[in-house]
Design an enzyme around this catalytic site. Structure first.
Site, PDB file in Angstrom:
ATOM      1  N   LYS A 255      -0.590  37.426 -11.572  1.00  0.00           N
ATOM      2  CA  LYS A 255      -1.451  36.238 -11.759  1.00  0.00           C
ATOM      3  C   LYS A 255      -0.604  34.967 -11.862  1.00  0.00           C
ATOM      4  O   LYS A 255      -0.869  33.966 -11.206  1.00  0.00           O
ATOM      5  CB  LYS A 255      -2.305  36.393 -13.035  1.00  0.00           C
ATOM      6  CG  LYS A 255      -3.142  37.668 -13.061  1.00  0.00           C
ATOM      7  CD  LYS A 255      -3.968  37.796 -14.327  1.00  0.00           C
ATOM      8  CE  LYS A 255      -3.189  37.963 -15.616  1.00  0.00           C
ATOM      9  NZ  LYS A 255      -2.425  39.230 -15.711  1.00  0.00           N
TER      10      LYS A 255
ATOM     11  N   ARG B 242     -10.782  36.809 -20.869  1.00  0.00           N
ATOM     12  CA  ARG B 242     -10.361  38.196 -21.034  1.00  0.00           C
ATOM     13  C   ARG B 242     -11.398  39.024 -21.765  1.00  0.00           C
ATOM     14  O   ARG B 242     -11.173  40.218 -21.969  1.00  0.00           O
ATOM     15  CB  ARG B 242      -9.078  38.228 -21.870  1.00  0.00           C
ATOM     16  CG  ARG B 242      -7.807  38.289 -21.054  1.00  0.00           C
ATOM     17  CD  ARG B 242      -6.684  38.182 -22.039  1.00  0.00           C
ATOM     18  NE  ARG B 242      -5.535  38.922 -21.647  1.00  0.00           N
ATOM     19  CZ  ARG B 242      -4.455  38.355 -21.097  1.00  0.00           C
ATOM     20  NH1 ARG B 242      -4.424  37.078 -20.838  1.00  0.00           N
ATOM     21  NH2 ARG B 242      -3.418  39.094 -20.811  1.00  0.00           N
TER      22      ARG B 242
ATOM     23  N   ARG C 269      10.891  41.787 -15.523  1.00  0.00           N
ATOM     24  CA  ARG C 269      10.562  40.358 -15.398  1.00  0.00           C
ATOM     25  C   ARG C 269      11.423  39.479 -16.306  1.00  0.00           C
ATOM     26  O   ARG C 269      11.710  39.830 -17.439  1.00  0.00           O
ATOM     27  CB  ARG C 269       9.096  40.141 -15.762  1.00  0.00           C
ATOM     28  CG  ARG C 269       8.769  38.652 -15.889  1.00  0.00           C
ATOM     29  CD  ARG C 269       7.335  38.361 -16.059  1.00  0.00           C
ATOM     30  NE  ARG C 269       6.721  39.043 -17.176  1.00  0.00           N
ATOM     31  CZ  ARG C 269       5.427  39.027 -17.421  1.00  0.00           C
ATOM     32  NH1 ARG C 269       4.612  38.387 -16.617  1.00  0.00           N
ATOM     33  NH2 ARG C 269       4.945  39.659 -18.456  1.00  0.00           N
TER      34      ARG C 269
ATOM     35  N   ARG D 177      10.161  38.129 -22.230  1.00  0.00           N
ATOM     36  CA  ARG D 177       9.109  38.029 -23.244  1.00  0.00           C
ATOM     37  C   ARG D 177       9.187  39.152 -24.249  1.00  0.00           C
ATOM     38  O   ARG D 177       9.516  40.279 -23.908  1.00  0.00           O
ATOM     39  CB  ARG D 177       7.736  38.052 -22.554  1.00  0.00           C
ATOM     40  CG  ARG D 177       7.381  36.698 -22.007  1.00  0.00           C
ATOM     41  CD  ARG D 177       6.162  36.670 -21.140  1.00  0.00           C
ATOM     42  NE  ARG D 177       5.060  37.530 -21.541  1.00  0.00           N
ATOM     43  CZ  ARG D 177       3.927  37.613 -20.853  1.00  0.00           C
ATOM     44  NH1 ARG D 177       3.761  36.882 -19.760  1.00  0.00           N
ATOM     45  NH2 ARG D 177       2.963  38.412 -21.243  1.00  0.00           N
TER      46      ARG D 177
ATOM     47  N   ARG E 251      -1.118  46.570 -24.064  1.00  0.00           N
ATOM     48  CA  ARG E 251      -1.752  45.505 -23.280  1.00  0.00           C
ATOM     49  C   ARG E 251      -2.681  46.101 -22.226  1.00  0.00           C
ATOM     50  O   ARG E 251      -3.754  45.563 -21.954  1.00  0.00           O
ATOM     51  CB  ARG E 251      -0.667  44.638 -22.606  1.00  0.00           C
ATOM     52  CG  ARG E 251       0.026  43.722 -23.598  1.00  0.00           C
ATOM     53  CD  ARG E 251       1.386  43.283 -23.119  1.00  0.00           C
ATOM     54  NE  ARG E 251       1.362  42.418 -21.957  1.00  0.00           N
ATOM     55  CZ  ARG E 251       2.436  42.127 -21.231  1.00  0.00           C
ATOM     56  NH1 ARG E 251       3.623  42.636 -21.568  1.00  0.00           N
ATOM     57  NH2 ARG E 251       2.348  41.327 -20.203  1.00  0.00           N
TER      58      ARG E 251
END
Ligand code: AP5
Length: 215
Positions: free
Chosen positions: A14, A87, A126, A160, A171
């Site tokens: 996203k 969400r 990431r 993160r 998550r």
């Protein structure tokens, strides 16, 4: 200008696609994840409240995120990419109301379809630029010069706190329990389009562009 939601699980791409839309079309990215991370980094009372919840991979309360989006939309403008919001069904209803109060609507909801196995590799590899927000990956999209952001030259590259396998599992559970019902919600409103989020970034971008240009 067009208002678009990018919907998909953690790591679906996203943020990567939202940043391209900002660069290519001048749209405005509204990422509730980024807003909450900024609040966390600022050490504000709200930031302290959400820090632990986010690091565990749980959703922050609807009231807090709806409040953030309300504030941002009150600044005016059009041509938003909603990245990571809504969400929950409550957030989706709130967004519909906020846009209609502004005389605007939603043009498209783009579901980025991926399978869970690919997400672990994406999330654990990431890293992002702390200065400009550019998104990278150890294997599939490293920086050209190690330790230096390609876009702004910053050395502030970071990972993160919630990008661990354990937090990712949480998550994903949150996504399937609370967010995936939005697929049916927007389908019923005639707004939903799906794109293959497992394709290369350029191919996904072309599919996203096709949906937006078709509206
Ligand atoms: P948030 O920041 O929104 O995180 P997320 O939804 O978990 O999504 P990510 O940012 O992890 O993934 P992404 O889909 O943007 O993927 P990306 O493009 O980076 O939320 C974080 C937390 O904040 C939540 O857990 C919650 O606590 C809280 N929160 C936020 N919003 C909330 C809300 N509305 N309500 C309640 N709580 C909220 O890509 C990932 C990696 O894959 C990158 O390395 C990238 O380079 C790579 N990649 C991307 N696309 C491709 C591709 N096509 N092929 C190969 N690699 C790719």
């Amino acid at each position: 200008m067009t208002n678009v939601i990018l919907l998909g699980p953690p790591g679906a791409g996203k943020g990567t696609q939202a940043k391209r839309l900002v660069e290519e079309r001048g749209m405005v990215q509204l990422s509730t994840g980024d807003m909450l991370r900024d609040a966390k980094a600022s050490g504000s009372e709200m930031g302290r409240k959400v820090a632990e919840v986010m690091d565990r991979g749980e959703l922050v309360t609807d009231e807090i995120v709806i409040g953030l989006i309300r504030e941002r939309l009150a600044e005016g403008g059009k041509g938003y990419i909603f990245d990571g919001f809504p969400r929950t069904l409550k957030q989706a209803d709130a967004l519909g109301e906020l846009l209609s109060q502004m005389g605007q609507g939603l043009d498209a909801v783009i579901e980025m379809q991926v399978d869970d196995a690919a997400l672990v590799a994406r999330i654990t590899g990431r890293f992002t630029c702390g200065n400009c927000g550019a998104v990278y990956h150890d294997r599939t999209h490293p920086t050209k010069v190690a330790g230096v952001c390609d876009v702004c030259g910053s050395h502030d590259l970071k990972r993160r706190a919630d990008d661990t396998e354990d937090a990712l599992r949480f998550r994903l559970m949150e996504y399937y329990k609370k967010t995936s019902p939005l697929v049916g919600y927007y389908y019923a409103k005639g707004k939903l389009s799906g794109v293959d989020g497992l394709a290369p970034v350029e191919t996904v971008a072309a599919a996203v562009a096709k949906v937006i240009d078709g509206k």
